[in-house]
Design an enzyme around this catalytic site. Structure first.
Site, PDB file in Angstrom:
ATOM      1  N   ASN A 109      -8.626  42.093  27.942  1.00 40.07           N
ATOM      2  CA  ASN A 109      -8.615  43.320  27.157  1.00 40.07           C
ATOM      3  C   ASN A 109      -7.230  43.944  27.292  1.00 40.07           C
ATOM      4  O   ASN A 109      -6.888  44.488  28.339  1.00 40.07           O
ATOM      5  CB  ASN A 109      -9.696  44.259  27.710  1.00 40.07           C
ATOM      6  CG  ASN A 109      -9.737  45.586  26.998  1.00 40.07           C
ATOM      7  OD1 ASN A 109      -9.039  45.790  25.995  1.00 40.07           O
ATOM      8  ND2 ASN A 109     -10.549  46.491  27.507  1.00 40.07           N
ATOM      9  N   ARG A 168     -10.814  41.044  23.566  1.00 41.66           N
ATOM     10  CA  ARG A 168     -11.544  42.208  23.064  1.00 41.66           C
ATOM     11  C   ARG A 168     -10.730  42.854  21.950  1.00 41.66           C
ATOM     12  O   ARG A 168      -9.564  43.217  22.147  1.00 41.66           O
ATOM     13  CB  ARG A 168     -11.741  43.209  24.194  1.00 41.66           C
ATOM     14  CG  ARG A 168     -12.443  44.449  23.713  1.00 41.66           C
ATOM     15  CD  ARG A 168     -12.636  45.418  24.844  1.00 41.66           C
ATOM     16  NE  ARG A 168     -13.403  46.555  24.390  1.00 41.66           N
ATOM     17  CZ  ARG A 168     -13.818  47.506  25.193  1.00 41.66           C
ATOM     18  NH1 ARG A 168     -13.565  47.456  26.468  1.00 41.66           N
ATOM     19  NH2 ARG A 168     -14.507  48.529  24.717  1.00 41.66           N
ATOM     20  N   HIS A 182     -17.543  50.860  21.394  1.00 44.08           N
ATOM     21  CA  HIS A 182     -18.305  50.508  22.620  1.00 44.08           C
ATOM     22  C   HIS A 182     -19.426  49.504  22.334  1.00 44.08           C
ATOM     23  O   HIS A 182     -20.396  49.391  23.090  1.00 44.08           O
ATOM     24  CB  HIS A 182     -18.927  51.751  23.295  1.00 44.08           C
ATOM     25  CG  HIS A 182     -17.920  52.658  23.931  1.00 44.08           C
ATOM     26  ND1 HIS A 182     -17.969  54.021  23.820  1.00 44.08           N
ATOM     27  CD2 HIS A 182     -16.821  52.386  24.674  1.00 44.08           C
ATOM     28  CE1 HIS A 182     -16.952  54.562  24.481  1.00 44.08           C
ATOM     29  NE2 HIS A 182     -16.233  53.576  25.013  1.00 44.08           N
ATOM     30  N   HIS A 190     -22.930  55.794  26.731  1.00 46.39           N
ATOM     31  CA  HIS A 190     -21.827  55.105  27.411  1.00 46.39           C
ATOM     32  C   HIS A 190     -20.772  56.161  27.729  1.00 46.39           C
ATOM     33  O   HIS A 190     -20.053  56.638  26.843  1.00 46.39           O
ATOM     34  CB  HIS A 190     -21.240  53.993  26.527  1.00 46.39           C
ATOM     35  CG  HIS A 190     -20.098  53.296  27.185  1.00 46.39           C
ATOM     36  ND1 HIS A 190     -20.150  51.996  27.619  1.00 46.39           N
ATOM     37  CD2 HIS A 190     -18.868  53.750  27.534  1.00 46.39           C
ATOM     38  CE1 HIS A 190     -19.013  51.674  28.200  1.00 46.39           C
ATOM     39  NE2 HIS A 190     -18.208  52.739  28.152  1.00 46.39           N
ATOM     40  N   GLY A 232     -17.541  56.878  29.777  1.00 47.76           N
ATOM     41  CA  GLY A 232     -16.382  56.492  30.583  1.00 47.76           C
ATOM     42  C   GLY A 232     -15.247  57.428  30.214  1.00 47.76           C
ATOM     43  O   GLY A 232     -15.498  58.576  29.843  1.00 47.76           O
ATOM     44  N   ASN A 233     -14.010  56.962  30.288  1.00 50.73           N
ATOM     45  CA  ASN A 233     -12.915  57.818  29.806  1.00 50.73           C
ATOM     46  C   ASN A 233     -13.107  58.119  28.325  1.00 50.73           C
ATOM     47  O   ASN A 233     -12.929  59.232  27.868  1.00 50.73           O
ATOM     48  CB  ASN A 233     -11.574  57.129  30.043  1.00 50.73           C
ATOM     49  CG  ASN A 233     -11.198  57.167  31.511  1.00 50.73           C
ATOM     50  OD1 ASN A 233     -11.354  58.193  32.177  1.00 50.73           O
ATOM     51  ND2 ASN A 233     -10.724  56.043  32.034  1.00 50.73           N
ATOM     52  N   GLY A 234     -13.470  57.081  27.574  1.00 53.28           N
ATOM     53  CA  GLY A 234     -13.974  57.276  26.220  1.00 53.28           C
ATOM     54  C   GLY A 234     -15.485  57.353  26.353  1.00 53.28           C
ATOM     55  O   GLY A 234     -16.053  56.759  27.267  1.00 53.28           O
ATOM     56  N   ARG A 239     -10.059  63.195  24.723  1.00 52.58           N
ATOM     57  CA  ARG A 239     -10.315  63.327  23.272  1.00 52.58           C
ATOM     58  C   ARG A 239     -11.287  64.465  23.008  1.00 52.58           C
ATOM     59  O   ARG A 239     -12.220  64.690  23.783  1.00 52.58           O
ATOM     60  CB  ARG A 239     -10.905  62.026  22.713  1.00 52.58           C
ATOM     61  CG  ARG A 239      -9.898  60.905  22.675  1.00 52.58           C
ATOM     62  CD  ARG A 239     -10.528  59.609  22.208  1.00 52.58           C
ATOM     63  NE  ARG A 239     -10.202  58.543  23.118  1.00 52.58           N
ATOM     64  CZ  ARG A 239     -10.884  57.405  23.235  1.00 52.58           C
ATOM     65  NH1 ARG A 239     -11.934  57.198  22.476  1.00 52.58           N
ATOM     66  NH2 ARG A 239     -10.501  56.487  24.076  1.00 52.58           N
ATOM     67  N   GLY A 262     -18.395  54.362  33.533  1.00 53.20           N
ATOM     68  CA  GLY A 262     -18.000  54.859  34.857  1.00 53.20           C
ATOM     69  C   GLY A 262     -18.711  56.140  35.266  1.00 53.20           C
ATOM     70  O   GLY A 262     -19.149  56.288  36.417  1.00 53.20           O
ATOM     71  N   GLY A 288     -21.541  57.504  33.589  1.00 50.97           N
ATOM     72  CA  GLY A 288     -22.985  57.299  33.427  1.00 50.97           C
ATOM     73  C   GLY A 288     -23.603  56.521  34.581  1.00 50.97           C
ATOM     74  O   GLY A 288     -24.741  56.772  34.973  1.00 50.97           O
ATOM     75  N   GLU A 305     -18.550  44.555  30.110  1.00 50.61           N
ATOM     76  CA  GLU A 305     -18.101  44.100  28.795  1.00 50.61           C
ATOM     77  C   GLU A 305     -17.469  42.710  28.855  1.00 50.61           C
ATOM     78  O   GLU A 305     -17.615  41.911  27.941  1.00 50.61           O
ATOM     79  CB  GLU A 305     -17.119  45.131  28.212  1.00 50.61           C
ATOM     80  CG  GLU A 305     -17.859  46.375  27.747  1.00 50.61           C
ATOM     81  CD  GLU A 305     -17.092  47.657  27.909  1.00 50.61           C
ATOM     82  OE1 GLU A 305     -16.512  47.870  29.006  1.00 50.61           O
ATOM     83  OE2 GLU A 305     -17.054  48.452  26.955  1.00 50.61           O
TER      84      GLU A 305
HETATM   85  P1  ADP Z   1     -12.984  53.347  30.737  1.00 50.45           P
HETATM   86  O1  ADP Z   1     -13.578  54.086  29.573  1.00 50.45           O
HETATM   87  O2  ADP Z   1     -11.519  53.516  30.867  1.00 50.45           O
HETATM   88  O3  ADP Z   1     -13.485  51.927  30.877  1.00 50.45           O
HETATM   89  P2  ADP Z   1     -14.724  53.866  33.018  1.00 50.45           P
HETATM   90  O4  ADP Z   1     -15.962  53.401  32.327  1.00 50.45           O
HETATM   91  O5  ADP Z   1     -14.220  53.081  34.166  1.00 50.45           O
HETATM   92  O6  ADP Z   1     -13.545  54.130  32.000  1.00 50.45           O
HETATM   93  O7  ADP Z   1     -15.020  55.353  33.512  1.00 50.45           O
HETATM   94  C1  ADP Z   1     -14.023  56.138  34.088  1.00 50.45           C
HETATM   95  C2  ADP Z   1     -14.614  57.501  34.395  1.00 50.45           C
HETATM   96  O8  ADP Z   1     -15.669  57.353  35.353  1.00 50.45           O
HETATM   97  C3  ADP Z   1     -13.590  58.441  35.009  1.00 50.45           C
HETATM   98  O9  ADP Z   1     -13.675  59.731  34.437  1.00 50.45           O
HETATM   99  C4  ADP Z   1     -14.016  58.472  36.477  1.00 50.45           C
HETATM  100  O10 ADP Z   1     -13.667  59.680  37.123  1.00 50.45           O
HETATM  101  C5  ADP Z   1     -15.524  58.364  36.328  1.00 50.45           C
HETATM  102  N1  ADP Z   1     -16.135  57.973  37.602  1.00 50.45           N
HETATM  103  C6  ADP Z   1     -15.942  56.834  38.316  1.00 50.45           C
HETATM  104  N2  ADP Z   1     -16.633  56.884  39.479  1.00 50.45           N
HETATM  105  C7  ADP Z   1     -17.266  58.074  39.508  1.00 50.45           C
HETATM  106  C8  ADP Z   1     -18.125  58.747  40.432  1.00 50.45           C
HETATM  107  N3  ADP Z   1     -18.476  58.190  41.587  1.00 50.45           N
HETATM  108  N4  ADP Z   1     -18.575  59.984  40.113  1.00 50.45           N
HETATM  109  C9  ADP Z   1     -18.233  60.567  38.963  1.00 50.45           C
HETATM  110  N5  ADP Z   1     -17.438  59.998  38.034  1.00 50.45           N
HETATM  111  C10 ADP Z   1     -16.953  58.774  38.298  1.00 50.45           C
END
Ligand code: ADP
Length: 423
Positions: free
Chosen positions: A14, A102, A191, A216, A218-220, A249, A336, A338, A403
Site C-alpha cells: 500500500n 491497494r 475502506h 471503520h 482509523g485516521n480516516g 478531515r 485502529g 474501533g 486489509e
Molecule cells: P489508518 O487509518 O492510518 O490505517 P489506524 O486504523 O491504524 O489508521 O488507526 C489509527 C488511529 O487509531 C489513531 O487515531 C490512533 O490514535 C488510534 N488508536 C490506536 N490505538 C489506540 C488505542 N489503544 N486507544 C485509542 N485509540 C487508538
C-alpha cells in the site's frame, strides 16, 4: 532467517503519498479449493514513513522480532528498494509470486480485482483526477514493483469496489443529474477492502447477519450499511472527505462553507482543500492532535469537545443507517480506534439503547486489552479477530481488520481459483 519452499508468496503493498506499508504472506502451493484466509501465514510486515522528508522512519516485523530506525528516503523508489533489501536479508530463497497493490479509487471502471496489463495501466492513469491524493502514489508503487519484480504477477485491488452495489438513489447526489452522467459525480465510498474482510470474517465465524452496520474508525473513518453481504450505503462519497469527522478531515459540513471561507480568508482552492483535508477533524477542534489515543490524554475543553463531536457524529450515522436498513442484526467496530478504544465503543453505544444495543463492560474492556497486544504475524487467526462485546438484543463485535490479507486472498482467488475450478 526464515527459509521457505513449497509455498506461494504474496506481497501486499500500500503506497501512500509519503509512506509504504506492506505484508508478506505465504500459502501452501497445494491449497486446492481451500479458502486462502484459512491457510495463510503472515511472515513479514513493515512500514516506511515520511518518505521525501527529513523525518524518515522504518519499522519491520516478523513473529517475535522487530527492526526499526530513523532513515531518510529520497523517494518511493529508494524506500521500496530498502524494503526489498530487508526482505532478502530476513527471508532466504524468497520468491515473490504475486504482488498485490491497494488502489484507493477504482472509479466506475474497476469493480473487481484485476491483473495488471498495459491496458489497465492506461485506465488507472485516467483515474488520477478522481483521487489526486491517493491514486498517484498507488500507481508509483505499481510501476516500481513491476520493475523490481518482473516475474511476479501484479494485481490491483480497489477500495471502491465493495460499494459497487449501492443503489442509485443512495449513490448519487441531489445536484443536476447531468453531472452524474457526464462527470461520474457519485458516491464511490472507500475502506471497501476492510469491509470485505469483516464480511468474510463474520461468515467464516458462522455469524449469519443479514443487516449489519460496520464502523471503520482509523485516521480516516467511515461507516457502511451492509445488507445480505453487500454494501447498500456508506458515509464517504465522491472522495474520502465526506461523512464522519476524522483525524484531520472535516467530514460532512454545509457545502456553502468552503465558498464563504475562500472569500473571507482570501485563499486558493488548493489551500482550502488542505484545510478541509489536513487541518480539520479532531486536529481542527482540539488544536492539539489528530491522533485519537493522544487526544484521550488531554483534559482541556477543546479536546473534550473534539471527543464529544466525534462520538456524536458516529451515533447520528448509526441511527441513520438503522433507519435505512429498517433495523439491524449486528454492529461492528473496527480500525485502529474501533478495535482498541473501549471508551469510544461505550460512549457510542450509550445512546443506542433504544435499538437494543447494549455494551457488556467486561467483554468490551477485555476486547481492547486483547487487540492492544495483538500480533498479526504467523497463521491468520480468523476466530480470535472477532470479539463479541454486546450484552443486549443486538450483537456487537470489535473486529481486528486486516486489509493486507484480504488483498492477498483476493489476488489468489483471481489468479488460481478459476483454474482450480473452485467457487
Ligand atoms: P489508518 O487509518 O492510518 O490505517 P489506524 O486504523 O491504524 O489508521 O488507526 C489509527 C488511529 O487509531 C489513531 O487515531 C490512533 O490514535 C488510534 N488508536 C490506536 N490505538 C489506540 C488505542 N489503544 N486507544 C485509542 N485509540 C487508538
Amino acid at each position: 532467517m526464515i527459509k521457505k519452499t513449497g509455498q506461494i508468496h504474496i506481497l501486499s503493498i500500500n503506497c501512500g503519498s509519503s509512506s509504504v506499508k506492506f505484508s508478506i504472506f505465504e500459502i501452501p502451493d497445494s491449497l486446492g479449493k481451500k479458502n486462502p484466509l484459512l491457510n495463510a501465514e503472515r511472515i513479514f510486515s513493515g512500514v516506511i514513513e515520511e518518505i521525501g522528508t527529513k523525518f524518515g522512519e522504518f519499522h519491520f516485523k516478523t513473529k517475535g522480532k522487530e527492526d526499526f530506525g530513523k532513515l531518510n528516503f529520497k523517494d518511493h523508489s529508494e524506500a521500496i528498494n530498502f524494503m526489498i533489501h530487508k526482505l532478502g536479508f530476513n527471508i532466504a530463497n524468497l520468491n515473490i509470486n504475486i504482488v498485490v497493490h491497494r488502489f484507493v479509487h477504482g472509479g466506475d471502471e474497476f469493480r473487481e480485482p484485476v491483473v495488471v496489463t498495459k491496458e489497465n495501466i492506461v485506465k488507472l492513469n485516467g483515474l488520477t483526477e478522481l483521487a489526486p491524493l491517493h491514486n498517484p502514489s498507488n500507481l508509483k508503487g505499481l510501476k516500481i514493483m513491476s520493475g523490481c519484480m518482473p516475474h511476479a504477477k501484479q494485481v490491483c485491488v480497489f477500495d471502491t469496489a465493495f460499494h459497487r452495489t449501492i443503489p442509485l438513489y443512495a449513490g448519487i447526489y441531489p445536484i443536476p443529474l447531468d453531472y452524474y452522467y457526464r462527470y461520474k459525480v457519485k458516491r464511490y465510498g472507500f475502506h471497501g477492502i476492510s469491509y470485505s474482510y469483516i464480511n468474510n470474517l463474520l461468515s467464516l465465524n458462522k455469524k449469519d447477519i443479514k443487516k449489519l452496520i460496520i464502523c471503520h474508525l482509523g485516521n480516516g473513518a467511515s461507516i457502511c450499511a451492509v445488507k445480505n453481504g453487500v454494501s447498500v450505503d456508506t458515509s464517504m462519497g465522491y472522495t474520502p472527505l465526506e461523512g464522519l469527522m476524522m483525524g484531520t478531515r472535516c467530514g460532512d459540513i454545509d457545502p456553502s462553507i468552503p465558498f464563504i471561507l475562500k472569500e473571507k480568508l482570501n485563499i486558493s482552492c488548493e489551500e482550502l482543500y488542505d484545510i478541509l483535508n489536513k487541518k480539520s477533524g479532531l486536529l481542527g477542534i482540539s488544536q492539539k492532535t489528530y491522533d485519537f489515543k493522544e487526544l484521550l490524554t488531554y483534559s482541556d475543553e477543546n479536546s473534550k469537545l473534539a471527543f464529544k463531536m466525534y462520538v456524536y457524529r458516529i451515533i447520528k450515522f448509526i441511527g441513520g443507517y438503522c433507519a435505512a436498513l429498517n433495523g439491524i442484526d449486528a454492529l461492528v467496530f473496527t480500525g485502529g480506534i474501533g478495535e482498541n478504544s473501549s471508551l469510544l465503543r461505550k460512549e457510542v453505544c450509550k445512546n443506542l439503547a433504544y435499538l437494543g444495543i447494549k455494551i457488556d463492560d467486561r467483554k468490551n474492556k477485555k476486547a481492547s486489552e486483547y487487540f492492544n497486544k495483538f500480533d498479526c504475524h504467523g497463521k491468520i487467526k480468523i476466530r480470535k479477530q472477532v470479539k463479541s462485546i454486546g450484552g443486549g438484543k443486538i450483537p456487537i463485535f470489535a473486529v481486528h481488520t486486516d486489509e493486507d490479507i484480504q488483498m492477498a486472498s483476493e489476488a489468489v482467488k483471481l489468479l488460481f481459483y478459476e483454474k482450480r475450478g473452485a467457487t
